[in-house]
Design a protein around this motif. Structure first.
Motif, PDB file in Angstrom:
ATOM      1  N   THR A 116      39.152 -18.548 -96.862  1.00 32.11           N
ATOM      2  CA  THR A 116      39.133 -19.994 -97.009  1.00 32.11           C
ATOM      3  C   THR A 116      38.508 -20.430 -98.322  1.00 32.11           C
ATOM      4  O   THR A 116      37.890 -21.478 -98.390  1.00 32.11           O
ATOM      5  N   LEU A 117      38.683 -19.642 -99.377  1.00 34.51           N
ATOM      6  CA  LEU A 117      38.125 -19.991-100.686  1.00 34.51           C
ATOM      7  C   LEU A 117      36.618 -20.296-100.605  1.00 34.51           C
ATOM      8  O   LEU A 117      36.101 -21.114-101.349  1.00 34.51           O
ATOM      9  N   ASN A 118      35.946 -19.659 -99.681  1.00 32.42           N
ATOM     10  CA  ASN A 118      34.485 -19.809 -99.543  1.00 32.42           C
ATOM     11  C   ASN A 118      34.008 -21.254 -99.456  1.00 32.42           C
ATOM     12  O   ASN A 118      33.210 -21.711-100.260  1.00 32.42           O
ATOM     13  N   LEU A 119      34.528 -21.969 -98.483  1.00 36.07           N
ATOM     14  CA  LEU A 119      34.219 -23.389 -98.396  1.00 36.07           C
ATOM     15  C   LEU A 119      33.274 -23.731 -97.252  1.00 36.07           C
ATOM     16  O   LEU A 119      33.128 -24.892 -96.904  1.00 36.07           O
ATOM     17  N   TRP A 137      39.517 -19.050-109.175  1.00 37.04           N
ATOM     18  CA  TRP A 137      40.745 -19.604-108.611  1.00 37.04           C
ATOM     19  C   TRP A 137      40.536 -20.942-107.878  1.00 37.04           C
ATOM     20  O   TRP A 137      41.333 -21.872-108.050  1.00 37.04           O
ATOM     21  N   PRO A 138      39.482 -21.087-107.067  1.00 33.80           N
ATOM     22  CA  PRO A 138      39.306 -22.388-106.398  1.00 33.80           C
ATOM     23  C   PRO A 138      39.252 -23.559-107.386  1.00 33.80           C
ATOM     24  O   PRO A 138      39.578 -24.685-107.023  1.00 33.80           O
ATOM     25  N   LYS A 139      38.852 -23.287-108.615  1.00 37.92           N
ATOM     26  CA  LYS A 139      38.766 -24.375-109.591  1.00 37.92           C
ATOM     27  C   LYS A 139      40.057 -24.531-110.376  1.00 37.92           C
ATOM     28  O   LYS A 139      40.193 -25.475-111.159  1.00 37.92           O
ATOM     29  N   ARG A 140      40.993 -23.601-110.237  1.00 40.70           N
ATOM     30  CA  ARG A 140      42.188 -23.642-111.076  1.00 40.70           C
ATOM     31  C   ARG A 140      43.497 -23.724-110.293  1.00 40.70           C
ATOM     32  O   ARG A 140      44.541 -24.018-110.848  1.00 40.70           O
ATOM     33  N   LEU A 170      44.337  -7.759-103.766  1.00 41.14           N
ATOM     34  CA  LEU A 170      43.217  -8.619-104.159  1.00 41.14           C
ATOM     35  C   LEU A 170      43.368 -10.068-103.707  1.00 41.14           C
ATOM     36  O   LEU A 170      42.466 -10.865-103.873  1.00 41.14           O
ATOM     37  N   PHE A 171      44.531 -10.417-103.149  1.00 42.87           N
ATOM     38  CA  PHE A 171      44.737 -11.822-102.770  1.00 42.87           C
ATOM     39  C   PHE A 171      45.381 -11.887-101.392  1.00 42.87           C
ATOM     40  O   PHE A 171      45.889 -10.897-100.885  1.00 42.87           O
ATOM     41  N   MET A 172      45.325 -13.074-100.808  1.00 40.45           N
ATOM     42  CA  MET A 172      45.921 -13.288 -99.488  1.00 40.45           C
ATOM     43  C   MET A 172      47.436 -13.110 -99.588  1.00 40.45           C
ATOM     44  O   MET A 172      48.056 -13.615-100.512  1.00 40.45           O
ATOM     45  N   PRO A 173      48.045 -12.435 -98.620  1.00 41.27           N
ATOM     46  CA  PRO A 173      49.493 -12.277 -98.681  1.00 41.27           C
ATOM     47  C   PRO A 173      50.204 -13.613 -98.407  1.00 41.27           C
ATOM     48  O   PRO A 173      49.716 -14.420 -97.631  1.00 41.27           O
ATOM     49  N   SER A 174      51.338 -13.855 -99.061  1.00 41.39           N
ATOM     50  CA  SER A 174      52.151 -15.011 -98.684  1.00 41.39           C
ATOM     51  C   SER A 174      53.150 -14.516 -97.647  1.00 41.39           C
ATOM     52  O   SER A 174      53.202 -13.330 -97.356  1.00 41.39           O
ATOM     53  N   ASN A 191      35.840  -7.278-112.017  1.00 45.58           N
ATOM     54  CA  ASN A 191      35.205  -7.759-110.789  1.00 45.58           C
ATOM     55  C   ASN A 191      36.015  -8.940-110.288  1.00 45.58           C
ATOM     56  O   ASN A 191      36.009 -10.012-110.883  1.00 45.58           O
ATOM     57  N   SER A 192      36.734  -8.718-109.183  1.00 42.85           N
ATOM     58  CA  SER A 192      37.639  -9.766-108.690  1.00 42.85           C
ATOM     59  C   SER A 192      36.877 -10.963-108.144  1.00 42.85           C
ATOM     60  O   SER A 192      37.421 -12.056-108.034  1.00 42.85           O
ATOM     61  N   GLY A 193      35.592 -10.772-107.814  1.00 41.53           N
ATOM     62  CA  GLY A 193      34.855 -11.835-107.139  1.00 41.53           C
ATOM     63  C   GLY A 193      34.118 -12.796-108.061  1.00 41.53           C
ATOM     64  O   GLY A 193      33.597 -13.809-107.598  1.00 41.53           O
ATOM     65  N   SER A 194      34.040 -12.492-109.350  1.00 46.82           N
ATOM     66  CA  SER A 194      33.334 -13.411-110.233  1.00 46.82           C
ATOM     67  C   SER A 194      33.977 -13.390-111.616  1.00 46.82           C
ATOM     68  O   SER A 194      34.870 -12.593-111.881  1.00 46.82           O
TER      69      SER A 194
END
Lengths: 350, 465
Positions: free
Chosen positions: B119-122, B285-288, B315-319, B360-363
């Motif tokens: 959830t994009l860390n919300l 990504w959450p900002k872009r 590295l990302f959620m599957p569509s 680093n995929s997380g930052s």
């Protein structure tokens, strides 16, 4: 399921979604596991933005119920009996009628005089109708076989879904509590969707009533066996004895529970249901209802001339229940518990 | 069937979150309420059925929100995404009122979930509806029914007759038959105009034909146009909208969340001539994610392709759509319909420009390019490990920002600054007052809930005692 895994809105409902999210692709064992982990609360169907008539026409509870029906046939032991799950309602009702007829004929031919003879409910009255050897012998054989077949089914499921040989105590306890509380029936606390978008605890409570009722009846049978074989007290027992009390409360619980579940089922929205599962459901519910009803009737009329027939009837139903046990909807309890255990084992610890 | 000939205290036009917040609040204040929803029952709820959460201010952790999220933090975030294109007074009203919205929703039967993954860390800023927006709408409609709110589905309001700043009546089509509906007060909560391709063409030209509408096909903006034509004050840039880059294989309407692709930071993105055009690793990504819809919309043919190799796949959620795979860049280009030589050249040049760094995929890491334009400033890694993977991208429009101007009581304002006597607005149709540009998760539902409740409170005063 690919849609579910890229949506994830439903992840708060039950254990299925977090388990799904741990995987990117699904083997047939994974599907069996997820299908049996699903408690069919249908919350995800009503919340789904892709449910029919949306063009994606997603109907997860129905899909999982169909898969679940397939797993019952797939894991059955011995394997050739898989076919009985095709027409389970017919199979179970035929078996029930045959078992009742058999016990009646047996009783009538072995002790023709005893069947309609009124007698006070004194110790040994039941064995006067049906000889002890026959009753205990048949009971232990069918029960033993059912346990063996269920255990083999569990083994087949466990292997296919990739369960390891060792299970931690923590997982066991977690699974145990999941089974006993039906935590997964609808977001943990809100209940499930039976007729429409509204949440209800009716199904959960009815199932609990039936489940605990069944356990009490089983406990009643066990205490009775203890009374007879250890304490030397022969049935029937007094009204306020432990076996009778347990059986009475349990039987009432089962009556209420099965009736409630059937009522919920009759009223339910058919859209998220799988037709293939309905005959299994009703067959088992009817068996349990009959078992409880005949048992209670027997208790009420054990001092009358109807006792003999009712006893035969009751035992016929019980016999059919145990004969059908590994081949009826009853197996859902085995696979659901196994799936919950598997889930407890793979869930990350907090 | 709902009686449309009665005189109602409140007519609510629309059937999403803002509409139901208004209807329920007005009804609880004692008003008779009619809701006219354009969609059939199965598709009720407008874009709210595709939503998932609500951005809510809170001063201490709650059952559904972690830590705290102060008015100041919320305001800073809003100022940041809108670049100052907001009305501070209305924005602060919205922010403050969200402290009460979660509780209010729960009393209307809504359920929330403790925040989980994907959830994009919300979890600090946003409260998540259990089962998503459709479950929320189901809860609202059950409450509406229990309260005696009249709801008509398949009922499209075509126009409002506005005389001297007061609505006389509404012209609608219900189940295919024309009908005139009368009410003492009106709440318009009928959404933006994103599903009206003709209208989008006025601003975007032929490009609009290649837009995918992520949400409801019922947001045609008919009433918005009707009100603006009658001298209601407009707000917001008609070209501004919430638009993200989504999988080009998505259906034209209603594809919702499962068509989104979060792969861009870990890919290179090329246009139909296989050329890169923007820094894919500009920020987290959450900002872009919300700028890529516009970026793709502004490319020729409104199509782009994300290209990566197997290192990035997990590295990302599957569509919901399968990745397009190939064992070479040439084969991938062929499968995507791109020029093989051109894509090979782009990848070769990109690979040559990648600098050493620690991925680093997380930052925001230090993996970047040097010597190419545009650069990729983070997460730049050589694309060299087959299978190579591609996803086609199109602009996916969530909602448009052009709306009607309102005051703090949700009252619609005329171009001369005068408030309408009995016309109120809530939701997407007035979100442009607060959200002039950009987007942040859960702000749409926040505006809809707050102004829906304000509109309900104000129209509730029209109840005959």
């Amino acid at each position: 399921m690919v849609i579910c895994n890229s949506c994830r809105y439903c992840e708060g409902f039950c254990a299925v979604f977090p388990a799904m999210e741990m995987r990117r692709s699904f083997s047939s064992g994974d599907l069996s596991y997820l299908a049996n982990l699903c408690h069919d609360c249908r919350g995800c169907y009503y919340a789904c933005q892709y449910a029919p008539p949306h063009e994606f026409a997603l109907n997860l509870p129905q899909t999982l119920a169909r898969l679940r029906a397939d797993t019952y046939a797939e894991y059955v032991w011995p394997r050739p009996l898989a076919a009985v799950f095709q027409r389970n309602g017919t199979f179970v009702s035929l078996l029930t009628s045959l078992a009742i007829a058999l016990v009646l004929i047996l009783a009538a031919s072995l002790r023709p005089s005893a069947l309609f003879t009124p007698r006070p409910a004194e110790p040994g009255a039941f064995y006067a109708v049906i000889p002890e050897v026959a009753m205990v012998g048949v009971a232990s054989m069918t029960f033993g076989f059912a346990m063996l077949a269920l255990a083999m089914g569990f083994r087949n499921f466990w292997r296919d879904t990739g369960g390891g040989p060792v299970v931690q105590t923590r997982s066991l306890l977690q699974a145990f509590s999941d089974v006993l509380t039906l935590r997964n029936l609808g977001g943990g606390e809100h209940g499930c969707n039976n007729r429409d978008e509204a949440f209800s605890q009716a199904r959960r409570y009815a199932h609990q009533s039936m489940f605990y009722g069944f356990m009490l009846c089983f406990a009643s049978t066990c205490t009775a066996a203890f009374y007879e074989h250890v304490l030397g007290l022969v049935a029937p027992y007094r009204l306020f004895s432990l076996p009778v009390l347990l059986g009475m409360v349990g039987g009432l619980g089962m009556l209420l529970g099965t009736a409630g579940l059937m009522w919920v089922k009759v009223q339910a929205d058919p859209a998220p249901a799988a037709k293939a599962m309905l005959s299994n459901d009703y067959a088992l519910l009817a068996q349990l209802f009959l078992a409880a009803a005949t048992g209670l009737l027997l208790l009420i009329s054990r001092d009358t001339r109807m006792m003999g027939v009712l006893l035969a009837l009751h035992l016929g139903v019980i016999l059919s229940f145990f004969l059908a046990l590994p081949y009826s909807k009853f197996v859902h309890g085995i696979y659901r518990s196994a799936a919950l255990l598997r889930n407890a084992a793979e869930r990350p610890t907090k | 069937m709902t009686n449309l000939n009665e005189l109602y205290d409140v007519l609510v036009i629309g059937g999403g979150n803002a509409a139901l917040c208004a209807a329920i609040t007005a009804r609880q204040a004692g008003a008779s309420v009619l809701v006219l929803e354009h969609a059939p029952r199965e598709f009720r709820g407008g874009n709210s059925r595709h939503t998932r959460n609500l951005r809510a201010m809170h001063l201490q952790p709650t059952a559904t929100l972690t830590e705290s999220y102060s008015e100041a933090d919320y305001w800073t975030d809003l100022l940041d995404v809108t670049g100052g294109k907001t009305d501070e007074h209305l924005a602060r009203i919205t922010i403050r009122d969200t402290t009460d919205v979660v509780r209010w929703m729960e009393t209307q039967g809504a359920h929330f979930q403790p925040s989980l993954s994907g959830t994009l860390n919300l979890s600090r800023t946003n409260a998540f509806f259990l089962g998503g927006g459709k479950a929320l709408m189901n809860a609202y409609y059950l409450t509406a029914e229990r309260l005696g709110i009249k709801v008509a589905y398949n009922a499209e309001v075509k126009s409002l007759r506005l005389v001297d700043g007061a609505v006389q009546d509404a012209i609608a089509v219900s189940e295919g038959a024309p009908v005139t509906v009368r009410a003492r007060s009106i709440v318009v909560a009928s959404g933006g105009f994103q599903a009206n391709v003709e209208w989008l063409r006025e601003y975007w030209g032929d490009a609009a034909d290649n837009f995918i509408i992520r949400g409801t096909p019922f947001a045609k903006g008919l009433l918005l146009r009707n009100l603006l034509d009658q001298g209601v004050a407009p707000i917001g840039d008609p070209k501004q909208c919430h638009a993200v880059a989504i999988d080009a294989r998505a259906p034209k309407f209603d594809g919702g969340i499962v068509t989104r692709l979060d792969c861009i930071p870990f890919s290179i993105v090329v246009d139909h001539e296989a050329r890169r055009f923007y820094d894919e690793g500009e920020d987290i990504w959450p900002k872009r994610y919300a700028i890529w819809g516009r970026l793709v919309a502004m490319r020729p043919k409104q199509i782009a392709y994300a290209i990566m190799d197997s290192k990035s796949e997990e590295l990302f959620m599957p569509s919901m759509y399968p990745a397009i795979r190939a064992n070479s860049i040439r084969e991938l280009a062929h499968k995507l319909g791109l020029d093989e030589n051109a894509l090979e050249k782009t990848v070769r040049e990109f690979n040559a420009a990648v600098q050493p760094g620690t991925f680093n995929s997380g930052s925001l890491d230090d993996c970047r390019t040097a010597g190419i334009n545009p650069p990729k400033t983070h997460w730049a890694r050589v694309i060299d490990t087959p299978p190579f993977i591609g996803y086609p991208l199109r602009p996916g429009i969530t909602f448009t920002y052009l709306g009607v101007k309102v005051d703090e009581n949700a009252r619609v304002l005329m171009s001369n600054g005068q408030p309408c006597a009995n016309l109120f607005a809530a939701g997407e149709i007035m979100a442009g007052n607060i959200l002039g540009e950009g987007y942040m998760a859960g702000i749409g539902m926040a505006i809809g809930s707050v102004f829906g409740r304000i509109a309900g409170r104000e129209t509730g005063k029209f109840a005959r005692n």
